[in-house]
Enzyme design. Structure first.
Site, PDB file in Angstrom:
ATOM      1  N   PRO A 167     -27.749  32.352  18.864  1.00  0.00           N
ATOM      2  CG  PRO A 167     -25.771  32.427  20.267  1.00  0.00           C
ATOM      3  CD  PRO A 167     -26.841  33.244  19.859  1.00  0.00           C
ATOM      4  CB  ALA A 169     -26.275  25.286  18.084  1.00  0.00           C
ATOM      5  CG  ASP A 170     -23.370  28.467  21.455  1.00  0.00           C
ATOM      6  OD1 ASP A 170     -22.764  27.281  21.677  1.00  0.00           O
ATOM      7  OD2 ASP A 170     -22.971  29.566  21.152  1.00  0.00           O
ATOM      8  N   GLY A 171     -27.507  27.378  23.079  1.00  0.00           N
ATOM      9  CA  GLY A 171     -28.700  27.450  24.234  1.00  0.00           C
ATOM     10  C   GLY A 171     -29.162  25.912  24.393  1.00  0.00           C
ATOM     11  N   GLY A 174     -26.503  23.575  25.674  1.00  0.00           N
ATOM     12  CA  GLY A 174     -26.178  23.803  27.256  1.00  0.00           C
ATOM     13  C   GLY A 174     -27.240  23.251  27.843  1.00  0.00           C
TER      14      GLY A 174
END
Length: 390
Positions: A167, A169-171, A174
């Protein structure tokens, strides 16, 4: 957690779940910040329960929860907002990823918490941000990746759009949220004023794709799916070796192209002496490179390419990574509480990144934090437990 890191003395309340927000607070913690994670008393962060489980502990949680202190607070309880405010009074940064309306309903939004600490920094990660017509829409990384256009351009030309294997977008968000926290802390220190960083999941990803919008603006066309090909560079793909491995080989500069032509002993290809020419003859060039790679085993081919100064590398599995001598030499993978996981990224001359202790048990530090940070005595903490606040 004592540390010599540059963020030593910074206290972070991690009031977020799953990945993007917790990753941001983890990155801050790796370089000295004290991270206090606020979790629901019933089950805590959902990431605690993601399989695979080892001795009842999620492998994912072992990574994202490491080095943090866990405090349980039921934000639905009417007394929770004041308790969170007292914790925020002793914090520098609050990281959260609730929807804007949820923060307001719980009375732990930016204006609520800066009433307790006038120079508070809040990093608010959400699907679509705090403003705009989609502000209250729910969303996760895959929604953000699709919305930002990454999914549209990922996959084979004659196939459907596909997600990346992680995923993204999460990384990306973040890491950007941790960067935003540093910007906001810098501005807070310059002005003495509270700072709110509003970070949608999709926006750092959109910013990362440097060619996407500007190319549309120049041509009127959206970049379509191209599989493993690069829209601007050839050769640039994944090529299968004789022994069934895969090799990433991007000839991104003229120098790399000339070196590759020499290694291939293919002087006839030298006529394609510009990237424009190579893109025009992409099919021929990719086929020649694929044939060259397919006739060789990975390891001796890598030796040849490295000796010639050609940038290339194997497509590694997790097992490959953990066995790799470079990974071992740099300590890019480490063990925390007996579990293999990634180490902090980068090496710095004046300080070290640290991972601290293993992931905490749910609520492991509730009493200590409420006593030390909120100034509550034992009987007061017991009363909060009796009421179900913590």
């Amino acid at each position: 957690m004592a540390s010599n890191g540059p963020l030593s003395g910074v206290r972070v309340l991690d009031m977020s779940t799953i990945l993007a927000g917790p990753l941001a607070s983890s990155l801050l913690g790796e370089f000295g910040a004290e991270v206090i994670k606020i979790e629901h008393p019933d089950g805590g962060d959902p990431a605690r329960h993601y399989p695979p489980l080892e001795d009842g502990l999620s492998a994912a949680w072992a990574m994202v929860g490491r080095g943090k202190r866990s405090v349980t607070v039921d934000l639905h309880h009417p007394e929770a907002a004041r308790l969170v405010g007292r914790l925020a009074e002793g914090a520098d940064v609050v990281v959260t990823n609730f929807r804007p309306t949820t923060l307001r309903r719980f009375r732990v939004d930016f204006d609520d918490l800066r009433a307790y600490r006038p120079d508070l920094v809040m990093v608010h990660v959400s699907a679509f941000g705090r403003t705009g017509p989609y502000a209250e829409r729910p969303g996760f990384a895959r929604v953000a990746e699709a919305f930002a256009g990454l999914t549209y351009r990922t996959g084979d030309p004659d196939g459907p759009p596909v997600f990346a294997g992680y995923p993204v977008a999460d990384g990306v968000t973040g890491m950007y949220a941790a960067f935003a926290a540093m910007l906001a802390l810098r501005q807070r220190d310059r002005t003495g004023e509270a700072q709110l960083a509003d970070i949608p999941l999709y926006e750092p990803l959109l910013r990362m794709m440097e060619d996407f919008v500007v190319e549309y603006g120049a041509t009127g066309n959206s970049r379509e799916r191209q599989g493993n090909q690069n829209p601007h560079i050839s050769p640039n793909s994944l090529y299968r070796t004789r022994d069934g491995r895969w090799l990433a080989l991007p000839a991104s500069t003229e120098q790399m192209w000339r070196r590759l032509v020499a290694v291939m002993d293919a002087p006839d290809l030298a006529v394609h002496d510009s990237m424009t020419a190579r893109l025009e003859h992409r099919e021929e060039i990719e086929a020649r490179v694929a044939g060259f790679v397919a006739a060789r085993d990975l390891e001796p081919l890598m030796d040849t390419l490295v000796a010639a100064g050609v940038a290339a590398g194997p497509v590694n599995s997790a097992a490959d990574l953990c066995a790799d001598p470079h990974i071992r030499a740099r300590g890019s993978v480490t063990a925390v509480a007996g579990r293999l996981m990634q180490a902090p990224a980068g090496r710095f001359s004046g300080f070290d990144g640290v991972v601290g202790a293993g992931a905490p048990a749910l609520g492991e530090h509730t009493a200590d934090v409420l006593r030390d940070l909120a100034g509550l005595a034992g009987p007061e903490i017991d009363e909060l437990r009796h009421k179900g606040v913590v």
